[in-house]
Write an enzyme that holds these catalytic residues in place. Sequence first.
Site, short mmCIF file in Angstrom:
data_model
loop_
_atom_site.label_atom_id
_atom_site.label_comp_id
_atom_site.label_asym_id
_atom_site.label_seq_id
_atom_site.Cartn_x
_atom_site.Cartn_y
_atom_site.Cartn_z
N ARG A 80 2.44 2.54 9.65
CA ARG A 80 1.68 3.22 10.71
C ARG A 80 2.60 3.75 11.82
O ARG A 80 2.15 4.56 12.64
CB ARG A 80 0.60 2.31 11.26
N GLN A 112 -2.65 -12.15 8.06
CA GLN A 112 -2.86 -11.85 6.62
C GLN A 112 -2.14 -12.87 5.75
O GLN A 112 -2.67 -13.35 4.75
CB GLN A 112 -2.35 -10.44 6.33
N ASP A 161 2.48 -9.20 9.31
CA ASP A 161 1.04 -9.43 9.18
C ASP A 161 0.82 -10.94 9.09
O ASP A 161 0.46 -11.46 8.03
CB ASP A 161 0.50 -8.69 7.95
N MET A 205 0.85 -1.20 0.00
CA MET A 205 0.00 0.00 0.00
C MET A 205 0.89 1.25 0.00
O MET A 205 0.41 2.35 0.32
CB MET A 205 -0.94 -0.02 1.20
N GLY A 206 2.17 1.10 -0.36
CA GLY A 206 3.05 2.26 -0.46
C GLY A 206 3.60 2.71 0.88
O GLY A 206 3.57 1.97 1.85
N GLY A 238 11.30 -2.78 5.38
CA GLY A 238 10.61 -4.07 5.36
C GLY A 238 10.11 -4.39 3.95
O GLY A 238 10.27 -5.50 3.44
N HIS A 239 9.49 -3.39 3.29
CA HIS A 239 9.03 -3.60 1.91
C HIS A 239 10.20 -3.86 0.98
O HIS A 239 10.14 -4.72 0.10
CB HIS A 239 8.30 -2.35 1.39
N GLY A 263 5.23 -9.82 4.13
CA GLY A 263 5.92 -9.77 5.41
C GLY A 263 5.22 -10.61 6.46
O GLY A 263 3.99 -10.68 6.50
N GLU A 264 6.02 -11.23 7.32
CA GLU A 264 5.44 -12.03 8.41
C GLU A 264 4.89 -11.16 9.53
O GLU A 264 4.25 -11.66 10.44
CB GLU A 264 6.50 -13.00 8.98
O1 PAF Z 1 -0.08 -5.70 3.68
C1 PAF Z 1 -0.49 -4.82 2.89
O2 PAF Z 1 0.18 -3.82 2.63
C2 PAF Z 1 -1.86 -4.98 2.27
O3 PAF Z 1 -2.75 -5.58 3.15
C3 PAF Z 1 -1.84 -5.71 0.92
C4 PAF Z 1 -1.35 -7.13 1.07
C5 PAF Z 1 -0.94 -4.98 -0.06
C6 PAF Z 1 -3.24 -5.76 0.32
O4 PAF Z 1 -3.75 -4.48 0.13
#
Ligand code: PAF
Length: 283
Positions: free
Chosen positions: A189, A155, A152, A30-31, A36-37, A149-150
Amino acid sequence: MKVIDSISALRDTVNTWRRNGETVGFVPTMGNLHDGHLKLVKKAKAHNDKVVVSIFVNPMQFGANEDLDAYPRTIEEDKAKLISVGADAVFLPSVAEMYPAGLDAQTFVEVPGISDSHCGASRPGHFRGVATVVTKLFNMVQPDDAFFGEKDFQQLQVIRALARDLSMAVKVHGVPTERETSGLAMSSRNGYLTDAEKATASAIFAEMQRLKAGIESGNTNFVELENIMVSNLEAKGFKKDYCQVVNAATFEPASDSDKELVLLVAMFMGKTRLIDNMQITRD
Ligand code: PAF
């Protein structure tokens, strides 16, 4: 790096790579990219010939009173970071490109069971939004490998389940959480926190380590360990959303016979909700 905003241009690009026999890795985001990204992109680069990163703040996964409008959008900085780690394409769709008929008319994907507890219980509809957008993105990119990423953790399990249940060819990879030197898990966040709050927030990691050490030294009174962790964090000004040791596969509260556990934590620091987790293996 190609900058792409339409599904058709994305498909053309990926098809050209595939015709050349190249494999495709995918990192959905989500930018507001942090290290981490970038670690996910580096993993994808190591695994695949080409890497697509998507940046889309997905309205479907935000509740009515959540931070959709405030969510940080830093596209130019994000593009520069992606170039620095060698991403081949960034996909930046608009909401209209992703949901042309509007959110209410959108077919959705829901993963039963695992979506219901913890973040799913605190954020109704959240995992439906995640599962739907990730399914759409997987259909658009058709990646060989996708990287999440772990941090989340729930998720990641939801996405693994949807890929398995919908017979998708993509291989889903979990990548260990990237942390600040203080131990605080990196998250977009964290930008909502003041410096003082950020320093306090590192207590979550310290408390997770303490609880893990307790289990590893043979304590199976999971509820007592959770209660100690929560009261230590509450004394520092946190408010509990959840803090629970669960079976890593079922997300049911941990029992004496479970070997693979995960401590799932969600805490509020002011209005900012921070999540983290720690996997624990018992001998
Ligand atoms: O983890 C995130 O950034 C979001 O939940 C994802 C997986 C990109 C879905 O919008």
